[in-house]
Write an enzyme that holds these catalytic residues in place. Structure first.
Site, mmCIF file in Angstrom:
data_model
loop_
_atom_site.group_PDB
_atom_site.id
_atom_site.type_symbol
_atom_site.label_atom_id
_atom_site.label_comp_id
_atom_site.label_asym_id
_atom_site.label_seq_id
_atom_site.Cartn_x
_atom_site.Cartn_y
_atom_site.Cartn_z
ATOM 1 C CG HIS A 71 -1.952 1.036 1.266
ATOM 2 N ND1 HIS A 71 -3.081 0.934 2.045
ATOM 3 C CD2 HIS A 71 -2.068 2.217 0.625
ATOM 4 C CE1 HIS A 71 -3.832 2.006 1.877
ATOM 5 N NE2 HIS A 71 -3.227 2.813 1.028
ATOM 6 N NE ARG A 75 0.348 11.914 -3.173
ATOM 7 C CZ ARG A 75 -0.571 11.234 -2.487
ATOM 8 N NH1 ARG A 75 -1.292 10.288 -3.063
ATOM 9 N NH2 ARG A 75 -0.773 11.514 -1.216
ATOM 10 C CG ASN A 106 -5.056 7.832 -4.255
ATOM 11 O OD1 ASN A 106 -4.070 7.146 -4.500
ATOM 12 N ND2 ASN A 106 -5.164 8.538 -3.143
ATOM 13 C CG HIS A 190 -10.171 4.177 2.391
ATOM 14 N ND1 HIS A 190 -9.030 4.945 2.486
ATOM 15 C CD2 HIS A 190 -11.004 4.666 3.334
ATOM 16 C CE1 HIS A 190 -9.180 5.860 3.436
ATOM 17 N NE2 HIS A 190 -10.385 5.707 3.956
ATOM 18 C CG HIS A 238 -5.911 2.326 5.806
ATOM 19 N ND1 HIS A 238 -7.276 2.221 5.761
ATOM 20 C CD2 HIS A 238 -5.554 3.030 4.700
ATOM 21 C CE1 HIS A 238 -7.730 2.840 4.678
ATOM 22 N NE2 HIS A 238 -6.705 3.328 4.028
ATOM 23 C CG ASP A 304 -2.242 4.767 3.490
ATOM 24 O OD1 ASP A 304 -2.129 5.064 2.285
ATOM 25 O OD2 ASP A 304 -3.216 5.111 4.177
HETATM 26 O O1 DOR Z 1 -4.360 9.565 4.544
HETATM 27 C C1 DOR Z 1 -4.525 9.121 3.431
HETATM 28 N N1 DOR Z 1 -3.805 9.563 2.371
HETATM 29 N N2 DOR Z 1 -5.452 8.195 3.250
HETATM 30 C C2 DOR Z 1 -5.838 7.814 2.015
HETATM 31 O O2 DOR Z 1 -6.746 7.042 1.911
HETATM 32 C C3 DOR Z 1 -5.202 8.385 0.814
HETATM 33 C C4 DOR Z 1 -3.860 8.898 1.134
HETATM 34 C C5 DOR Z 1 -3.320 9.781 0.043
HETATM 35 O O3 DOR Z 1 -3.330 9.344 -1.119
HETATM 36 O O4 DOR Z 1 -2.882 10.890 0.322
HETATM 37 ZN ZN ZN Z 2 -3.741 4.739 0.975
#
Ligand code: DOR
Ligand code: ZN
Length: 446
Positions: A71, A75, A106, A190, A238, A304
């Site tokens: 996880h 970016r 994402n 999530h 998480h 994460d």
């Molecule tokens: O805190 C988080 N940041 N939780 C998420 O689900 C996404 C992540 C992010 O991509 O910044």
């Molecule tokens: Zn995440």
């Protein structure tokens, strides 16, 4: 395999390219062995090896399997404000002893069609220091099957978070899970139920954030997953509260905890660096999660990794984005807990190396013949305190400043050293991997 080559002892096989000798994590304990690595970078044998090869004795240090972090958010593509890329994030991974990362979808725009996966693959080739498995965000039902042929896993969001304006509506979730079950890829969720988020007041610190997105939201979102189709490879990302663990286990789901939910609580820090989704919880919740982890009741640990730039985290709390970097420090933080006598190495090796690799269907995470020689050399005496200036992450900050850590001295990828004396020396030879599950094989949480 070289044809016609015969070593001095009459063995027709090519001699191993390298033999690593020392105490190694093999079959659940540290034992003195010789690990023979073939020219393809696979572990050929563990025990007494054949002669005639380069031999490296690690002395007082130990040899461990490298970790898999299922996880992370690299970016990339991420727009001009991204404080990370596949190139930088995978070097951080290499330095932290992580040899495979699962990169979340994402991005901007979200990775939800085969072209976006292909575009991300193109960014991995020639730039990644370690291997990458790519998650896709499922969208239109009609496109799912095509997407499953290129993606390595799926990520389903039940709530809004960074880059995700809206989660999958509760009434559409069962049908989506049903369709995903036939695709045989890992599916991470999530799990926060936005209908349980509080509307009272503006959250101005991590405690306020925890009150705003409370543990009940997690429990409610997890309850929606408990009747998912049994053949679905379903994983809850998480998890933050120990109260939900018996339900998850009874339902046979996989799940992960993050180092921040195991080591930090809502009062560890007051600023937006400690803002994360799901939120940091109370000290009692944190401790209960840590105890469950220690007992081996949490199958997977994952970072994460969400490296927001400092300028974004310097915004007023309510405007700052959620998430913190972590791929570089995941294993080092927990190796330090092992050294302190607070965590069994067996628990850590299972949660950081073996189970995540199996969840992704990869021959990694174990020192065993046939597995890839992705290995770490760790000197448990080499303790440091985390200092953001000495971390590689371009975002330049860590929520774990001052925490004890033990970084791997060396990292081998397919038998080749990519980290030496804690410095990255590799080439960008990381690949995109997809799960290779043996027919019918399921990774059940133990
Ligand atoms: O805190 C988080 N940041 N939780 C998420 O689900 C996404 C992540 C992010 O991509 O910044
Ligand atoms: Zn995440």
């Amino acid at each position: 395999m070289g044809i016609g080559r015969t070593s001095a002892d009459g063995d027709p096989r090519e001699p191993p390219a390298l033999v690593l000798a020392g105490r190694a994590w093999v079959r659940g304990r540290l034992q003195p062995v010789e690990i023979a690595i073939d020219t393809a970078g696979r572990i050929e044998s563990v025990g007494k090896s054949r002669a005639g090869s380069a031999r490296h004795d690690v002395g007082d240090a130990v040899i461990l399997p490298a970790a898999t972090d299922i996880h992370v958010h690299l970016r990339d593509p991420g727009g001009p404000s991204a404080a990370e890329s596949i190139a930088t994030g995978t070097i951080e991974a290499a330095l932290g002893g992580v040899t495979l990362v699962g990169d979340m979808p994402n991005n901007e725009p979200p990775v939800s069609d085969p072209d976006a996966i292909r575009a991300k693959e193109a960014r991995v080739h020639g730039r990644a220091a370690v291997d990458v498995l790519l998650y896709a965000a499922p969208t239109r039902p009609a496109a799912l099957e095509r997407l499953a042929r290129t993606a390595g896993a799926f990520k389903v969001y039940e709530s809004p978070t960074t880059g995700i304006g809206e989660g999958v509506p509760a009434d559409e979730l069962p049908a989506l899970l049903e369709r995903l079950a036939s695709l045989d890829l890992p599916v991470s969720v999530h799990a926060e139920d936005p209908s349980r988020f509080s509307r009272a007041g503006v959250p101005r610190d991590p405690e306020g954030w925890n009150a705003h997105r409370p543990p009940e939201a997690e429990g409610a979102a997890i309850d929606r997953l408990l009747n998912a189709p049994p053949r679905l490879r379903l994983h809850v990302a998480h998890v933050t509260t120990a109260g939900v663990l018996p339900r998850i286990r009874t339902a046979g789901l996989s799940f992960e905890a993050t180092p921040h939910h195991l080591l930090l609580s809502q009062r560890t820090g007051a600023d937006a660096r400690f803002k994360v989704n799901p939120p940091l919880r109370s000290e009692a919740d944190r401790r209960a999660m840590w105890e469950a982890f220690r007992r081996g009741e949490i199958p997977i640990v994952a970072s994460d990794h969400a490296p927001h730039p400092t300028e974004a985290k310097d915004l007023p709390f309510e405007k700052a984005p959620s998430g913190m970097p972590g791929v570089e420090t995941l294993l080092p933080l927990l190796l330090a807990r092992v050294r302190a006598g607070e965590l069994d190495l067996a628990v850590l090796m299972a949660a950081a190396c073996d189970r995540p690799a199996r969840w992704f269907g990869q021959p990694l995470g174990r020192i065993a013949p046939g597995h890839r020689a992705n290995l770490l050399v760790v000197d448990f005496k080499a303790r440091t305190r985390l200092d953001p200036r000495r971390l590689r992450a371009p975002c330049g900050w860590t929520a774990f400043e001052g925490f004890e850590a033990i970084f791997p001295r060396e990292h081998y990828r397919d038998g080749e050293r990519i980290v030496v004396d804690g410095e990255y020396v590799g080439r960008p030879s990381g690949r995109v991997v997809r799960p290779e599950f043996a027919r019918g094989e399921r990774t059940e949480p133990e």
